[in-house]
Design a protein around this motif. Structure first.
Motif, mmCIF file in Angstrom:
data_model
loop_
_atom_site.group_PDB
_atom_site.id
_atom_site.type_symbol
_atom_site.label_atom_id
_atom_site.label_comp_id
_atom_site.label_asym_id
_atom_site.label_seq_id
_atom_site.Cartn_x
_atom_site.Cartn_y
_atom_site.Cartn_z
ATOM 1 N N HIS A 35 -11.418 7.008 0.720
ATOM 2 C CA HIS A 35 -11.466 7.517 -0.649
ATOM 3 C C HIS A 35 -12.797 8.178 -0.969
ATOM 4 O O HIS A 35 -13.825 7.842 -0.394
ATOM 5 C CB HIS A 35 -11.176 6.419 -1.685
ATOM 6 C CG HIS A 35 -11.244 5.029 -1.155
ATOM 7 N ND1 HIS A 35 -10.117 4.332 -0.805
ATOM 8 C CD2 HIS A 35 -12.288 4.223 -0.855
ATOM 9 C CE1 HIS A 35 -10.465 3.150 -0.331
ATOM 10 N NE2 HIS A 35 -11.774 3.063 -0.350
ATOM 11 N N SER A 60 -15.814 6.835 1.216
ATOM 12 C CA SER A 60 -15.545 6.159 2.487
ATOM 13 C C SER A 60 -14.590 7.023 3.293
ATOM 14 O O SER A 60 -14.315 8.165 2.926
ATOM 15 C CB SER A 60 -14.912 4.794 2.215
ATOM 16 O OG SER A 60 -13.605 4.980 1.725
ATOM 17 N N HIS A 89 -8.432 -2.708 -4.326
ATOM 18 C CA HIS A 89 -9.509 -2.493 -3.358
ATOM 19 C C HIS A 89 -10.685 -1.726 -3.981
ATOM 20 O O HIS A 89 -11.860 -2.043 -3.739
ATOM 21 C CB HIS A 89 -8.926 -1.720 -2.176
ATOM 22 C CG HIS A 89 -9.909 -1.384 -1.116
ATOM 23 N ND1 HIS A 89 -10.294 -2.274 -0.148
ATOM 24 C CD2 HIS A 89 -10.603 -0.243 -0.867
ATOM 25 C CE1 HIS A 89 -11.171 -1.698 0.646
ATOM 26 N NE2 HIS A 89 -11.383 -0.471 0.242
ATOM 27 N N HIS A 125 -14.919 -2.476 -4.473
ATOM 28 C CA HIS A 125 -16.083 -1.618 -4.206
ATOM 29 C C HIS A 125 -16.929 -1.434 -5.469
ATOM 30 O O HIS A 125 -18.159 -1.434 -5.422
ATOM 31 C CB HIS A 125 -15.634 -0.243 -3.726
ATOM 32 C CG HIS A 125 -15.277 -0.185 -2.273
ATOM 33 N ND1 HIS A 125 -16.149 -0.568 -1.275
ATOM 34 C CD2 HIS A 125 -14.152 0.230 -1.635
ATOM 35 C CE1 HIS A 125 -15.570 -0.385 -0.092
ATOM 36 N NE2 HIS A 125 -14.360 0.093 -0.285
HETATM 37 ZN ZN LIG Z 1 -12.816 0.754 1.066
#
Ligand SMILES: [Zn+2]
Lengths: 236, 338
Positions: free
Chosen positions: B143, B140, B115, B119
């Motif tokens: 994280h 986010s 993931h 990003h």
């Molecule tokens: Zn994310």
């Protein structure tokens, strides 16, 4: 009609391929956390046995629960993936139906049990009829004591199948009309047989009607203390 | 990777957004999303079981829509990618299982994507010129991490939050202030008319150049509100929101540019939902132009969780000849570079 069956609603995962209700290939394993890793290799194995390609499939049947939420979703997502790729129609069946159908012999009422964890089980009553079973009422989620109460309230002989080992020891003690039996887990070969009958009668559902049967609302832990703090500002 | 191949479908279900996107190389063809924000708003945060249930309802229809918007048939795909982790297990399973069986039944290669790599590569989708070596800030609700992108596929995490993520801190403080969920946009709006210097909230971990800590922020907010409410000296809520936001933005910007300076890179990237914050974007732009480095922040819909970034990362891995075993499972704490 070529059918692919996918079963992951309990700790047992299985995949089966057949023509109508005739089983041609099957793969099975018991591993509570193994559903996601199992499914595609198991399908590859079964297709290799039959020499079929995914595009040959007419229908995909999947167990929609009740059972392990993550297992149910892994199976349904996998079935949706195959259906989306091939255009095969999707059929949903319940784990309780599959368990009762496999146990359908003799005169006893059949009560399949699926472990829902947190000291609850999903159960339903089925009456054996020629060629299968007939459901007597909707599935429900009960405590072990509640289940014993349901069994005690009927005046027929009873066969309890499914994961009755999940019940605490002694749950069924003193219920003289009750016997326990197999199978312990629902399996894809049974889904295949059940679906073949349903498809032959022209009863498949629309794809968006094939949805998980959770029988329990999502667990939501609300932090009420934090929620009350919201008011702190307005009071100030 | 050429600019317009391979054609990859990407599926993202690590948290509370079902995101499906299609790319051709680094070209964005479609990006559709079923956001669950409304479903989670009444609980003040993401409820994992609610998220997983919503994914399974949405995934097939959204995939169909993403392909239709891209003007493609599934047989046109060169591969299928899905988020393997990190994320919520029940949510990840839906997208991963669906993507694997779709790829298998279409006889297309499959790639499981980290993931965070999605990003990291998202800036490529809306900007030419984003390339390593670069420093990227991902911030986010899940994280907060500063990453040194040394080469394509070669990443080093320089520092991260040791407790709450930046978005999580904004959610928690916004909830305390009664501003609603999600907290980031609510604080951004409220802060617009406030004074960022009104309250001196703490900037934690000043001694660690790339790490973050946000858990103390809510405690200091609560303490501050209680003391000043009792004394009758509570400033306007907009001032408090602006000051909170400034405290979060300050450390995000400072740690990012600590890394930019130390690594000597000329390219800076940003990703994650917190990048939608206007003050953060403004400060990153100021610092970048002061140093003469190029800043790449994608449009908001490509900063938040989405399928196109997963498709993009998958396309890059496919180009390098990397695929993922169809017998693989999700990995909730998958590490970058693993
Ligand atoms: Zn994310």
């Amino acid at each position: 009609m070529k059918i692919l069956a996918i079963e992951t609603a309990t700790p047992a995962s299985s995949v089966a391929l057949g023509v109508d209700d005739e089983l041609l290939a099957m793969s099975f394993q018991v591993d509570r956390r193994g559903h996601v890793g199992f499914l595609v290799p198991a399908m590859e194995f079964c297709f290799k046995q039959t020499g079929w390609k995914p595009a040959d499939i007419d229908a995909v049947v999947v167990d929609v629960g009740p059972g392990l939420f993550t297992g149910i979703r892994a199976g349904l997502a996998t079935a949706q993936g195959v259906a989306a790729a091939t255009g095969a129609q999707l059929v949903g069946l319940t784990s309780l139906d599959a368990l009762a159908f496999r146990a359908a012999t003799g005169h006893r009422m059949i009560w399949p049990v699926v472990d829902m964890r947190r000291e609850e089980v999903a159960v339903a009553a089925y009456r054996p009829v020629p060629g299968g079973v007939m459901k007597e009422g909707a599935p429900e989620v009960v405590s072990p004591a509640g289940f014993a109460g349901l069994l005690d309230a009927t005046d027929s002989d009873i066969l309890v199948v499914g994961d009755h080992q999940a019940l605490p020891d002694g749950t069924l003690r003193g219920l003289h009309r009750v016997r326990t039996g197999r199978p312990r887990w629902p399996s894809a070969d049974v889904l295949l047989e059940l679906a073949a009958g349903r498809l032959a009668r022209g009863e498949p559902a629309a794809p968006d009607e094939v949805r998980p049967l959770y029988l329990r609302e999502p667990d939501v832990v609300i932090n009420w203390k934090d929620f009350r703090e919201e008011a702190a500002w307005k009071q100030g | 990777m050429s600019d317009e191949s391979p054609v990859v479908l990407g599926i993202e279900t690590s948290c509370d957004e079902t995101g499906i996107g299609v790319v051709a190389g680094s070209k964005l063809l479609s990006n559709v999303l079923a956001s669950q924000v409304d479903q989670h708003a009444r609980f003040g945060g993401v409820v994992p079981e609610v998220a997983a249930r919503a994914h399974v309802e949405a995934i097939r229809y959204l995939t169909h829509r993403a392909l239709a918007q891209a003007g493609l048939h599934q047989s046109d795909l060169d591969g299928v990618a899905a988020t393997r982790g990190p994320g919520l297990v029940g949510a990840l399973v839906v997208g991963y299982a669906f993507a694997k069986s779709l790829a298998w039944a279409l006889d297309k290669p499959f790639v499981g994507v980290n993931h965070l790599e999605g990003h990291l590569l998202a800036p490529m989708l809306s900007n030419a010129g984003f390339e390593p070596p670069a420093v990227v800030l991902l911030a986010s609700g899940g994280h907060t991490v500063v990453i040194h992108m040394k080469a394509w596929g070669e990443y080093e995490s320089l520092g991260a939050t040791i407790d709450d993520a930046a978005g999580e801190a904004l959610d928690k403080t916004a909830r305390f202030l009664g501003l609603g969920y999600p907290g980031g946009p609510a604080i951004d709006r409220e802060a617009e008319s406030g004074d960022p210097a009104a309250v001196a909230f703490p900037r934690a971990l000043a001694d660690r150049p790339y790490d973050f800590s946000f858990s103390g922020l809510k405690t200091s907010l609560i303490t501050y509100v209680r003391e000043h409410r009792d004394a009758g000296t509570l400033p306007a809520i907009s001032d408090v929101a602006a000051s909170l936001q400034e405290a979060v933005v300050d450390v995000l910007v400072e740690k990012t540019f600590n890394a930019v300076d130390a690594m000597g890179v000329k390219v800076v990237g940003g990703g994650g939902g917190v990048m939608a914050n206007r003050r953060l974007r403004q400060r990153l732009e100021e610092e970048s132009s002061a140093r003469g480095v190029k800043l790449f922040i994608p449009d908001t819909e490509l900063c938040t969780d989405n399928g196109a970034m997963i498709a993009m990362a998958g396309a890059q891995r496919l180009t390098r000849g990397e695929t993922t075993d169809l017998g693989s499972d999700v990995s909730v704490s998958l590490r970058l570079g693993a």
